[in-house]
Design a protein around this motif. Sequence first.
Motif, PDB file in Angstrom:
ATOM      1  N   PHE A 118       1.160  -1.279  -0.355  1.00 15.32           N
ATOM      2  CA  PHE A 118      -0.060   0.076   0.296  1.00 15.32           C
ATOM      3  C   PHE A 118       1.013   1.914  -0.037  1.00 15.32           C
ATOM      4  N   PHE A 119       2.006   1.356   0.641  1.00 17.94           N
ATOM      5  CA  PHE A 119       2.565   2.107   1.251  1.00 17.94           C
ATOM      6  C   PHE A 119       3.811   2.292  -0.001  1.00 17.94           C
ATOM      7  N   GLU A 120       3.480   1.634  -1.076  1.00 18.50           N
ATOM      8  CA  GLU A 120       4.254   2.056  -2.231  1.00 18.50           C
ATOM      9  C   GLU A 120       3.654   2.321  -3.473  1.00 18.50           C
ATOM     10  N   VAL A 121       2.345   1.724  -3.580  1.00 15.29           N
ATOM     11  CA  VAL A 121       1.417   2.172  -3.839  1.00 15.29           C
ATOM     12  C   VAL A 121       0.902   3.884  -4.025  1.00 15.29           C
ATOM     13  N   ARG A 122       0.897   3.939  -2.745  1.00 13.19           N
ATOM     14  CA  ARG A 122       1.371   4.937  -2.498  1.00 13.19           C
ATOM     15  C   ARG A 122       2.108   6.273  -2.742  1.00 13.19           C
ATOM     16  N   ASP A 123       2.932   6.128  -2.654  1.00 12.98           N
ATOM     17  CA  ASP A 123       4.659   6.749  -3.672  1.00 12.98           C
ATOM     18  C   ASP A 123       4.064   6.935  -5.147  1.00 12.98           C
ATOM     19  N   TYR A 124       3.738   5.780  -5.012  1.00 16.88           N
ATOM     20  CA  TYR A 124       3.681   5.625  -6.506  1.00 16.88           C
ATOM     21  C   TYR A 124       3.151   7.016  -7.246  1.00 16.88           C
ATOM     22  N   ILE A 125       1.604   6.793  -6.867  1.00 18.69           N
ATOM     23  CA  ILE A 125       1.103   7.913  -7.034  1.00 18.69           C
ATOM     24  C   ILE A 125       0.946   9.345  -6.691  1.00 18.69           C
ATOM     25  N   TYR A 126       2.057   9.264  -5.973  1.00 17.43           N
ATOM     26  CA  TYR A 126       2.596  11.131  -5.283  1.00 17.43           C
ATOM     27  C   TYR A 126       3.160  10.896  -6.538  1.00 17.43           C
ATOM     28  N   SER A 158      -4.820   0.854 -14.109  1.00 14.97           N
ATOM     29  CA  SER A 158      -3.926  -0.384 -14.475  1.00 14.97           C
ATOM     30  C   SER A 158      -2.024  -0.111 -14.385  1.00 14.97           C
ATOM     31  N   MET A 159      -1.914   1.280 -15.078  1.00 15.18           N
ATOM     32  CA  MET A 159      -0.694   1.336 -14.928  1.00 15.18           C
ATOM     33  C   MET A 159      -0.288   1.570 -13.436  1.00 15.18           C
ATOM     34  N   VAL A 160      -0.738   1.543 -12.554  1.00 16.52           N
ATOM     35  CA  VAL A 160      -0.562   1.397 -11.538  1.00 16.52           C
ATOM     36  C   VAL A 160      -0.638  -0.360 -10.943  1.00 16.52           C
ATOM     37  N   ALA A 161      -1.329  -0.653 -11.447  1.00 14.52           N
ATOM     38  CA  ALA A 161      -1.469  -2.302 -11.248  1.00 14.52           C
ATOM     39  C   ALA A 161      -0.426  -2.712 -11.581  1.00 14.52           C
ATOM     40  N   GLU A 162       0.203  -2.732 -12.898  1.00 11.60           N
ATOM     41  CA  GLU A 162       1.086  -2.980 -12.937  1.00 11.60           C
ATOM     42  C   GLU A 162       2.581  -3.218 -12.547  1.00 11.60           C
ATOM     43  N   GLU A 163       2.152  -1.859 -12.711  1.00 11.19           N
ATOM     44  CA  GLU A 163       4.158  -1.594 -12.196  1.00 11.19           C
ATOM     45  C   GLU A 163       4.520  -1.634 -10.891  1.00 11.19           C
ATOM     46  N   ASN A 164       2.750  -1.781 -10.010  1.00 13.21           N
ATOM     47  CA  ASN A 164       3.569  -2.131  -8.677  1.00 13.21           C
ATOM     48  C   ASN A 164       3.314  -3.528  -7.885  1.00 13.21           C
ATOM     49  N   ASP A 165       2.613  -4.147  -9.515  1.00 12.32           N
ATOM     50  CA  ASP A 165       2.180  -5.899  -9.039  1.00 12.32           C
ATOM     51  C   ASP A 165       1.425  -6.305  -7.707  1.00 12.32           C
ATOM     52  N   VAL A 166      -0.290  -5.033  -8.009  1.00 13.91           N
ATOM     53  CA  VAL A 166      -0.835  -5.508  -6.869  1.00 13.91           C
ATOM     54  C   VAL A 166      -1.825  -5.333  -8.269  1.00 13.91           C
TER      55      VAL A 166
END
Length: 133
Positions: free
Chosen positions: A32-40, A48-56
């Motif tokens: 979650f923190f990874e994804v949150r940082d990524y979006i930030y 779908s980019m977020v999902a792919e890049e973070n493997d979630v």
Amino acid sequence: MDVRNCKKCGKLFNFNGDSLCPMCQKEMEDKFFEVRDYIYQNPSANMSMVAEENDVPIQQIKKWVRQERLIFSKDAGISIDCESCGRPILTGRYCKECKGKMTNKFTSMYQQNPVEQKDEKKSSKGKMRFLGN
Ligand SMILES: [Zn+2]
Ligand SMILES: [Zn+2]
């Protein structure tokens, strides 16, 4: 005691209302923190980019958005539907109007926090629960 198989790793664990064992929950939390940082850092990334890049899984991302833990910026063009009227919203489960209607109805049932404080409160609560485990 209610013992279940973890949905992710299949290990038995004492059921605590979640479908993942404490280990996998911790992993998800880190994610979650990874994804949150990524979006930030990538405010215009779509789901779908977020999902792919973070493997979630996208489902998991949506879940976080529903829980108001993740908020996409308007640039990302991501929205989910209000569960009541279907209007596109950026985070949470309901649009402002439906929320307003419901707050009037349910204040006695759910102690609702003001939206601004919600994130902060939730994350500190999550942390405490972790430390407790
Ligand atoms: Zn597990
Ligand atoms: Zn609505």
